[in-house]
Design an enzyme around this catalytic site. Structure first.
Site, PDB file in Angstrom:
ATOM      1  N   THR A 159     -10.696  65.483 -15.766  1.00 14.89           N
ATOM      2  CA  THR A 159     -11.019  66.564 -14.827  1.00 14.89           C
ATOM      3  C   THR A 159     -12.047  66.118 -13.782  1.00 14.89           C
ATOM      4  O   THR A 159     -11.922  66.415 -12.590  1.00 14.89           O
ATOM      5  CB  THR A 159     -11.549  67.770 -15.634  1.00 14.89           C
ATOM      6  OG1 THR A 159     -10.481  68.231 -16.453  1.00 14.89           O
ATOM      7  CG2 THR A 159     -12.023  68.892 -14.742  1.00 14.89           C
ATOM      8  N   LYS A 207     -19.878  68.408 -27.990  1.00 17.38           N
ATOM      9  CA  LYS A 207     -20.164  68.491 -26.544  1.00 17.38           C
ATOM     10  C   LYS A 207     -19.872  69.889 -26.008  1.00 17.38           C
ATOM     11  O   LYS A 207     -20.654  70.451 -25.240  1.00 17.38           O
ATOM     12  CB  LYS A 207     -19.311  67.465 -25.781  1.00 17.38           C
ATOM     13  CG  LYS A 207     -19.763  66.029 -26.002  1.00 17.38           C
ATOM     14  CD  LYS A 207     -18.882  65.040 -25.296  1.00 17.38           C
ATOM     15  CE  LYS A 207     -17.508  64.992 -25.853  1.00 17.38           C
ATOM     16  NZ  LYS A 207     -16.964  63.744 -26.312  1.00 17.38           N
ATOM     17  N   LYS A 208     -18.726  70.445 -26.409  1.00 19.85           N
ATOM     18  CA  LYS A 208     -18.338  71.764 -25.878  1.00 19.85           C
ATOM     19  C   LYS A 208     -19.327  72.834 -26.343  1.00 19.85           C
ATOM     20  O   LYS A 208     -19.757  73.676 -25.561  1.00 19.85           O
ATOM     21  CB  LYS A 208     -16.922  72.116 -26.338  1.00 19.85           C
ATOM     22  CG  LYS A 208     -15.842  71.466 -25.491  1.00 19.85           C
ATOM     23  CD  LYS A 208     -15.696  72.156 -24.141  1.00 19.85           C
ATOM     24  CE  LYS A 208     -14.977  71.291 -23.133  1.00 19.85           C
ATOM     25  NZ  LYS A 208     -14.949  71.873 -21.784  1.00 19.85           N
ATOM     26  N   ARG A 254     -16.985  53.998 -32.208  1.00 20.53           N
ATOM     27  CA  ARG A 254     -15.611  54.234 -32.699  1.00 20.53           C
ATOM     28  C   ARG A 254     -14.611  53.482 -31.839  1.00 20.53           C
ATOM     29  O   ARG A 254     -13.618  52.947 -32.327  1.00 20.53           O
ATOM     30  CB  ARG A 254     -15.292  55.732 -32.657  1.00 20.53           C
ATOM     31  CG  ARG A 254     -15.956  56.518 -33.771  1.00 20.53           C
ATOM     32  CD  ARG A 254     -15.884  58.007 -33.482  1.00 20.53           C
ATOM     33  NE  ARG A 254     -14.523  58.464 -33.333  1.00 20.53           N
ATOM     34  CZ  ARG A 254     -14.154  59.481 -32.526  1.00 20.53           C
ATOM     35  NH1 ARG A 254     -15.052  60.128 -31.799  1.00 20.53           N
ATOM     36  NH2 ARG A 254     -12.900  59.837 -32.444  1.00 20.53           N
ATOM     37  N   ASP A 293     -14.955  78.848 -22.410  1.00 16.86           N
ATOM     38  CA  ASP A 293     -14.486  77.554 -21.891  1.00 16.86           C
ATOM     39  C   ASP A 293     -13.169  77.180 -22.560  1.00 16.86           C
ATOM     40  O   ASP A 293     -12.777  77.746 -23.579  1.00 16.86           O
ATOM     41  CB  ASP A 293     -15.540  76.468 -22.155  1.00 16.86           C
ATOM     42  CG  ASP A 293     -15.315  75.217 -21.303  1.00 16.86           C
ATOM     43  OD1 ASP A 293     -14.392  75.203 -20.465  1.00 16.86           O
ATOM     44  OD2 ASP A 293     -16.060  74.239 -21.493  1.00 16.86           O
ATOM     45  N   LYS A 294     -12.514  76.185 -21.956  1.00 19.13           N
ATOM     46  CA  LYS A 294     -11.247  75.649 -22.472  1.00 19.13           C
ATOM     47  C   LYS A 294     -11.422  74.158 -22.662  1.00 19.13           C
ATOM     48  O   LYS A 294     -12.148  73.508 -21.903  1.00 19.13           O
ATOM     49  CB  LYS A 294     -10.169  75.911 -21.419  1.00 19.13           C
ATOM     50  CG  LYS A 294      -8.815  75.482 -21.834  1.00 19.13           C
ATOM     51  CD  LYS A 294      -8.000  74.576 -20.940  1.00 19.13           C
ATOM     52  CE  LYS A 294      -8.564  73.567 -20.053  1.00 19.13           C
ATOM     53  NZ  LYS A 294      -7.621  72.471 -19.684  1.00 19.13           N
ATOM     54  N   HIS A 295     -10.746  73.598 -23.663  1.00 16.56           N
ATOM     55  CA  HIS A 295     -10.706  72.136 -23.788  1.00 16.56           C
ATOM     56  C   HIS A 295      -9.262  71.708 -24.019  1.00 16.56           C
ATOM     57  O   HIS A 295      -8.568  72.299 -24.847  1.00 16.56           O
ATOM     58  CB  HIS A 295     -11.564  71.658 -24.962  1.00 16.56           C
ATOM     59  CG  HIS A 295     -11.481  70.174 -25.149  1.00 16.56           C
ATOM     60  ND1 HIS A 295     -12.198  69.291 -24.376  1.00 16.56           N
ATOM     61  CD2 HIS A 295     -10.724  69.423 -25.983  1.00 16.56           C
ATOM     62  CE1 HIS A 295     -11.899  68.053 -24.749  1.00 16.56           C
ATOM     63  NE2 HIS A 295     -11.006  68.106 -25.710  1.00 16.56           N
ATOM     64  N   SER A 296      -8.844  70.684 -23.293  1.00 19.81           N
ATOM     65  CA  SER A 296      -7.509  70.122 -23.515  1.00 19.81           C
ATOM     66  C   SER A 296      -7.668  68.749 -24.139  1.00 19.81           C
ATOM     67  O   SER A 296      -8.582  67.992 -23.787  1.00 19.81           O
ATOM     68  CB  SER A 296      -6.783  70.005 -22.176  1.00 19.81           C
ATOM     69  OG  SER A 296      -5.728  69.067 -22.287  1.00 19.81           O
ATOM     70  N   SER A 315     -16.577  65.226 -32.321  1.00 20.22           N
ATOM     71  CA  SER A 315     -16.878  64.689 -31.000  1.00 20.22           C
ATOM     72  C   SER A 315     -16.608  65.721 -29.905  1.00 20.22           C
ATOM     73  O   SER A 315     -17.462  66.022 -29.065  1.00 20.22           O
ATOM     74  CB  SER A 315     -16.031  63.428 -30.780  1.00 20.22           C
ATOM     75  OG  SER A 315     -16.112  62.983 -29.462  1.00 20.22           O
TER      76      SER A 315
HETATM   77  N1  URA Z   1     -12.250  63.345 -26.719  1.00 22.34           N
HETATM   78  C1  URA Z   1     -13.523  63.313 -27.192  1.00 22.34           C
HETATM   79  O1  URA Z   1     -14.427  63.832 -26.575  1.00 22.34           O
HETATM   80  N2  URA Z   1     -13.745  62.707 -28.371  1.00 22.34           N
HETATM   81  C2  URA Z   1     -12.761  62.158 -29.114  1.00 22.34           C
HETATM   82  O2  URA Z   1     -13.040  61.635 -30.171  1.00 22.34           O
HETATM   83  C3  URA Z   1     -11.447  62.183 -28.608  1.00 22.34           C
HETATM   84  C4  URA Z   1     -11.220  62.806 -27.408  1.00 22.34           C
END
Ligand code: URA
Length: 435
Positions: A119, A186-187, A167, A79-82, A182
């Site tokens: 997305t 999730k990823k 937060r 996977d990719k995360h931006s 964070s």
């Molecule tokens: N995206 C997230 O999922 N968590 C953060 O704290 C900042 C960006």
């Protein structure tokens, strides 16, 4: 254990054990930890920072606070995360391209955040597409089609869901340690073997300065690798939009052009190939990143990625003929206005943050969690750094729901551009790679 002891230790810069952080994350998920305690924890983490082992332990604990997917697939799970920007629709192109190359991509994505697009909001501009699915359906679609782009269901990293919301209202969003935990909780709950991070830097990114972007990229790579996920990061430019559109349906149009040709945004294509190349190399599907980039390019060129995308859209509720009829299927805004520059010259600087806010103000993003996104509004034809602009060469076209909203967006877009007499140095698309 006692939340007060954990918070006090963090306040006094004493080391927290993995067991204490695991207890705290479980307490966030179950409600044993109160909102006040979570806020105090977040503030102490922001002010004092976590050491590497604490960051890894917190991320692991937040990942394990909910369901964690496990796979036994014939190809790598990638996977990719931006970190987010303007016109960043790479995920929509990359996930099906990776699937066409033999990878499995359970892509858990977010909605728009602040001035940046999401997305999931972009995909839901496709009539019928519904990304809110449970993890069972995410698993099934990924197994069958090779990719599924969906939202995080409530059983994925519930500790993050709670801490993130706290937060947001306690001035603690900016902590690099908490951002890292964070994003990765999730990823990594998706059971990834390889991850590439696109850490954006510039006027439209959350990290405006290179130093901050590097710090975040290093924390993300170190933490993900500490949790056994092969990870690389690219630090990429966000001083201009990635593509010439910003919004939801208007970005899907550029995605479809990239997938079906012949008109393709070069930065979108190049960044998709670069990120995908890294992943295919990590997953053993390419000899190296350059070979991987070539394979992603082939998947796009041959239409193999488009075919996967079409099947995913249909599976998630979109039109069965989307690949052939996307121009007819996407919604269009009723009001369109060209944005004329105040002066003739070349684009010297773009305040991408302001462009993103202009899209949010048009209704393309949310100001409150409960707001409904208008999928058809946004900006197209955005001028890029160094482009010549004049009364015949507008800065952009605004797509709005009402004439008043169009007027406001025209003024905001005009103010976001600095026009100079000569060409400026155009930044590179990719600054550096971290492994
Ligand atoms: N995206 C997230 O999922 N968590 C953060 O704290 C900042 C960006």
């Amino acid at each position: 254990m006692d939340a007060r002891v954990i918070i006090t230790k963090l306040r006094d810069e004493e080391h927290l054990s993995a067991e204490e952080l695991a207890w705290f994350a479980q307490g966030l998920a179950s409600g044993v930890v109160t909102d006040a305690q979570a806020g105090a924890f977040a503030m102490a983490a922001l002010l004092n920072g976590l050491v590497r082992d604490e960051r890894v332990a917190l991320t692991r604990a937040m990942r394990d606070s909910g369901q964690v997917l496990h796979w036994d697939m014939p190809g790598p799970v990638l996977d990719k995360h931006s970190t987010g920007g303007i016109g960043d629709c790479v995920s929509l192109v990359l996930a099906p391209a990776l699937a066409a190359c033999g990878a499995y991509v359970p892509m858990i994505s977010g909605r728009g955040l602040g001035h940046t697009g999401g997305t999931l909001d972009k995909l839901e501009a496709i009539p019928g597409y519904r990304g809110e699915v449970d993890t069972e359906r995410l698993s099934r679609i990924t197994r069958e089609l090779g990719c599924a782009i969906v939202g995080a269901s409530s059983d994925i990293a519930p500790a993050d869901k709670r801490l993130y919301a706290i937060r947001d209202v306690t001035g603690t969003v900016e902590s690099i340690d908490l951002i890292t935990a964070s994003i990765l909780s999730k990823k990594l709950a998706a059971g990834l073997e390889g991850l590439v991070l696109d850490v954006k830097v510039g006027s439209g990114a959350f990290m405006v300065e290179m130093e901050e972007a590097e710090e975040l990229a290093e924390a993300l790579v170190e933490t993900a690798q500490g949790l056994g996920c092969m990870t690389t990061a690219l630090i990429t430019d966000m001083n201009q939009p990635l593509i010439s559109s910003a919004g939801n349906a208007v970005e899907v149009i550029e995605v479809m052009e990239a997938l079906t040709g012949p008109q393709v945004s070069a930065p979108l294509w190049d960044l998709t190939c670069a990120l995908g190349g890294e992943l295919l190399a990590l997953g053993g599907l390419a000899a190296d990143a350059a070979d991987g980039a070539g394979r992603i390019g082939m998947a796009l060129q041959t239409g193999a990625a488009a075919e996967r995308f079409g099947r995913m859209v249909t599976e998630l509720g979109g039109p069965a003929d989307f690949i052939d009829r996307w121009r007819d299927r996407l919604p269009a805004a009723p009001v369109q206005r060209e944005v004329m520059p105040l002066a003739t010259g070349r684009v010297a600087a773009i305040d991408c943050h302001a462009l993103g806010l202009a899209v949010v103000d048009l209704g393309g993003g949310r100001k409150r969690e409960t707001d409904r996104v208008n999928p058809s509004v946004g900006l197209t034809g955005l001028a890029m750094l160094g482009d010549q602009v004049s009364p015949d060469l507008p800065l952009a076209v605004v797509h709005a729901a009402t004439p008043d909203q169009a007027d406001a967006a025209v003024a905001a877009v005009r103010a976001a551009y600095t026009i100079g007499p000569t060409a400026c140095a155009v930044p590179p698309l990719i600054y550096k790679r971290l492994r």
